[in-house]
Motif scaffolding. Structure first.
Motif, PDB file in Angstrom:
ATOM      1  N   LYS A   1       0.833  -1.195   0.000  1.00  0.00           N
ATOM      2  CA  LYS A   1       0.000   0.000   0.000  1.00  0.00           C
ATOM      3  C   LYS A   1       0.874   1.255   0.000  1.00  0.00           C
ATOM      4  O   LYS A   1       0.581   2.233  -0.694  1.00  0.00           O
ATOM      5  CB  LYS A   1      -0.928  -0.005   1.212  1.00  0.00           C
ATOM      6  CG  LYS A   1      -2.030  -1.068   1.179  1.00  0.00           C
ATOM      7  CD  LYS A   1      -2.904  -0.977   2.403  1.00  0.00           C
ATOM      8  CE  LYS A   1      -3.908  -2.117   2.460  1.00  0.00           C
ATOM      9  NZ  LYS A   1      -4.903  -2.064   1.366  1.00  0.00           N
ATOM     10  N   MET A   2       1.957   1.224   0.784  1.00  0.00           N
ATOM     11  CA  MET A   2       2.853   2.378   0.844  1.00  0.00           C
ATOM     12  C   MET A   2       3.588   2.570  -0.476  1.00  0.00           C
ATOM     13  O   MET A   2       3.839   3.703  -0.904  1.00  0.00           O
ATOM     14  CB  MET A   2       3.848   2.200   1.992  1.00  0.00           C
ATOM     15  CG  MET A   2       3.212   2.219   3.371  1.00  0.00           C
ATOM     16  SD  MET A   2       4.411   2.126   4.706  1.00  0.00           S
ATOM     17  CE  MET A   2       5.202   3.741   4.563  1.00  0.00           C
ATOM     18  N   GLN A   3       3.943   1.484  -1.143  1.00  0.00           N
ATOM     19  CA  GLN A   3       4.621   1.580  -2.430  1.00  0.00           C
ATOM     20  C   GLN A   3       3.707   2.155  -3.500  1.00  0.00           C
ATOM     21  O   GLN A   3       4.147   2.898  -4.380  1.00  0.00           O
ATOM     22  CB  GLN A   3       5.112   0.198  -2.869  1.00  0.00           C
ATOM     23  CG  GLN A   3       6.257  -0.348  -2.044  1.00  0.00           C
ATOM     24  CD  GLN A   3       6.617  -1.772  -2.439  1.00  0.00           C
ATOM     25  OE1 GLN A   3       5.818  -2.469  -3.071  1.00  0.00           O
ATOM     26  NE2 GLN A   3       7.798  -2.214  -2.050  1.00  0.00           N
ATOM     27  N   ALA A   4       2.405   1.814  -3.430  1.00  0.00           N
ATOM     28  CA  ALA A   4       1.484   2.183  -4.499  1.00  0.00           C
ATOM     29  C   ALA A   4       0.920   3.586  -4.329  1.00  0.00           C
ATOM     30  O   ALA A   4       0.639   4.267  -5.320  1.00  0.00           O
ATOM     31  CB  ALA A   4       0.334   1.182  -4.571  1.00  0.00           C
ATOM     32  N   GLN A   5       0.734   4.047  -3.094  1.00  0.00           N
ATOM     33  CA  GLN A   5       0.032   5.313  -2.872  1.00  0.00           C
ATOM     34  C   GLN A   5       0.818   6.510  -3.409  1.00  0.00           C
ATOM     35  O   GLN A   5       1.985   6.687  -3.113  1.00  0.00           O
ATOM     36  CB  GLN A   5      -0.231   5.529  -1.378  1.00  0.00           C
ATOM     37  CG  GLN A   5      -0.955   6.845  -1.099  1.00  0.00           C
ATOM     38  CD  GLN A   5      -1.379   6.994   0.338  1.00  0.00           C
ATOM     39  OE1 GLN A   5      -2.480   6.645   0.699  1.00  0.00           O
ATOM     40  NE2 GLN A   5      -0.487   7.503   1.185  1.00  0.00           N
ATOM     41  N   ASN A   6       0.129   7.311  -4.223  1.00  0.00           N
ATOM     42  CA  ASN A   6       0.704   8.528  -4.773  1.00  0.00           C
ATOM     43  C   ASN A   6      -0.441   9.421  -5.233  1.00  0.00           C
ATOM     44  O   ASN A   6      -1.240   9.021  -6.087  1.00  0.00           O
ATOM     45  CB  ASN A   6       1.633   8.207  -5.951  1.00  0.00           C
ATOM     46  CG  ASN A   6       2.268   9.459  -6.528  1.00  0.00           C
ATOM     47  OD1 ASN A   6       2.106  10.553  -6.011  1.00  0.00           O
ATOM     48  ND2 ASN A   6       2.982   9.291  -7.628  1.00  0.00           N
ATOM     49  N   PRO A   7      -0.565  10.624  -4.694  1.00  0.00           N
ATOM     50  CA  PRO A   7      -1.682  11.499  -5.071  1.00  0.00           C
ATOM     51  C   PRO A   7      -1.679  11.897  -6.537  1.00  0.00           C
ATOM     52  O   PRO A   7      -2.696  12.343  -7.066  1.00  0.00           O
ATOM     53  CB  PRO A   7      -1.490  12.722  -4.167  1.00  0.00           C
ATOM     54  CG  PRO A   7      -0.052  12.686  -3.742  1.00  0.00           C
ATOM     55  CD  PRO A   7       0.296  11.242  -3.676  1.00  0.00           C
ATOM     56  N   ARG A   8      -0.544  11.715  -7.232  1.00  0.00           N
ATOM     57  CA  ARG A   8      -0.470  12.081  -8.643  1.00  0.00           C
ATOM     58  C   ARG A   8      -1.048  10.990  -9.552  1.00  0.00           C
ATOM     59  O   ARG A   8      -1.260  11.227 -10.740  1.00  0.00           O
ATOM     60  CB  ARG A   8       0.980  12.354  -9.049  1.00  0.00           C
ATOM     61  CG  ARG A   8       1.601  13.559  -8.345  1.00  0.00           C
ATOM     62  CD  ARG A   8       3.035  13.763  -8.801  1.00  0.00           C
ATOM     63  NE  ARG A   8       3.633  14.936  -8.187  1.00  0.00           N
ATOM     64  CZ  ARG A   8       4.230  14.936  -7.013  1.00  0.00           C
ATOM     65  NH1 ARG A   8       4.316  13.805  -6.322  1.00  0.00           N
ATOM     66  NH2 ARG A   8       4.744  16.048  -6.513  1.00  0.00           N
ATOM     67  N   LEU A   9      -1.254   9.787  -9.003  1.00  0.00           N
ATOM     68  CA  LEU A   9      -1.790   8.688  -9.786  1.00  0.00           C
ATOM     69  C   LEU A   9      -3.312   8.669  -9.702  1.00  0.00           C
ATOM     70  O   LEU A   9      -3.891   9.149  -8.731  1.00  0.00           O
ATOM     71  CB  LEU A   9      -1.236   7.348  -9.269  1.00  0.00           C
ATOM     72  CG  LEU A   9       0.261   7.121  -9.414  1.00  0.00           C
ATOM     73  CD1 LEU A   9       0.651   5.782  -8.797  1.00  0.00           C
ATOM     74  CD2 LEU A   9       0.675   7.157 -10.873  1.00  0.00           C
TER      75      LEU A   9
END
Length: 337
Positions: free
Chosen positions: A227-235
């Motif tokens: 979850k930490m690897q995937a989370q990104n507000p730009r995605l």
């Protein structure tokens, strides 16, 4: 006590290639299960209705190729990971070996844990890239390959983003090692015979059981890490993550509060289903590659069997066997003249 000596009949490069080929083949075949597992851990919409329905949704939304997203970077990661792991493991084990070349089981497992952490540190950015490539929609890609993924993460999020969640790898190594140790100390009881008498099938079953127990114990750490690897507000949809958090502890808290404790084991079904074919293919491919190398080195009479070559000392290294063959050839040359 357990020996950790490798098969000296293979050169270091041959052993490395055997492990690499077996790993690439087994990962590629079981990639669909890995894709479903990662999507379920992250919490994308594909995983809302169960294990089997996830396959249907991935196929409908991304086609057959969607099951192999991130497989290339996963396979590329194998080679540096294996090299660093093997080198570190040998160095740690060498420090704890006795004069006969043996090491206690718990020390060998502990050495494996430390070697795994070192290898993960060296290759962690590739794992982050694998997660990003897996969770994105293949038909509407944000990232267009391994290099582009790494460059874009570094440019837009900074170097720390490439190691986001690495502390969970370290924390997860402890329950993983405990799980392996718990299985291996009870193998004699399970099979009712000493470990040196185990057949290849028994060793395969042992590996599957150890992997199942160890991965189940460390699975919550991997779930939060993904979850930490995937989370990104730009995605799109913030990377598809089903909870929004500000750090590791907050992620644990949000998952447990919103979805319950058992959600930390999301995707475990796909992971358990993957274990047997993955280790089966890994074991089979490694043995096949090993037989080809042993035949090439002159230890066996055929790459299709383990029948030993007559007159060849199996305790000699490949270079020594080659020297003996060269000596016998040169000595017999004058008599033929």
């Amino acid at each position: 006590m357990a020996t950790v000596k490798a098969d000296d009949r293979l050169t270091s490069s041959q052993g490395f290639l055997c492990v690499g080929f077996a790993g690439v083949f087994s990962k590629t075949v079981t990639s669909p299960l890995e894709v479903v597992k990662i999507k379920t851990q992250v919490g994308t919409f594909h995983c809302k209705k169960g294990f089997m329905h996830s396959f249907l949704l991935v196929y409908q939304n991304e086609g057959l190729q969607g099951f192999w997203k991130g497989n290339l970077v996963s396979c590329l990661r194998l080679f540096p990971y294996s090299a660093v792991h093997l080198s570190t493991y040998r160095q740690i084990v060498h420090l704890h070996m006795d004069e006969l070349g043996y090491i206690s089981q718990w020390r060998a497992i502990f050495a494996g844990g430390l070697a795994g952490i070192s290898a993960a540190l060296a290759t962690y950015p590739l794992e982050v890239a694998e997660t990003r490539l897996t969770v994105q929609n293949r038909r509407e890609p944000v990232y267009k390959g391994v290099v582009h993924t790494l460059a874009k993460i570094y440019k837009t999020e900074g170097l720390r983003a490439l190691y986001r969640g690495f502390s969970l790898t370290v924390l997860g190594a402890f329950p993983f090692s405990i799980g392996c140790y718990a299985v291996y100390i009870n193998l004699d009881t399970l099979w009712r015979e000493p470990q040196f008498r185990f057949s290849p099938l028994q060793n395969f079953i042992n590996g599957c059981i150890a992997a199942a127990v160890a991965q189940t114990l460390s699975y919550p750490f991997e779930t939060v890490k993904r979850k930490m690897q995937a989370q990104n507000p730009r995605l799109p949809h913030c990377g598809g993550v089903d909870v929004h958090f500000t750090g590791m502890l907050d992620c644990f808290r949000q998952v447990v509060r919103n979805q319950g404790v058992l959600s930390l084991w999301s995707g475990l079904t796909a992971n358990m289903v993957k274990i047997v074919p993955y280790f089966g293919l890994l074991f089979t491919c490694f043995e096949m590659c090993k037989q080809v190398c042993l035949y090439r080195n002159g230890y066996i009479v055929s790459p299709l069997s383990y029948k030993l070559a007559p007159g060849v000392d199996q305790s000699m290294r490949p270079t020594e066997v080659e020297e003996v063959k060269r000596y016998l050839k040169n000595r017999s040359f004058p008599s033929r003249q």
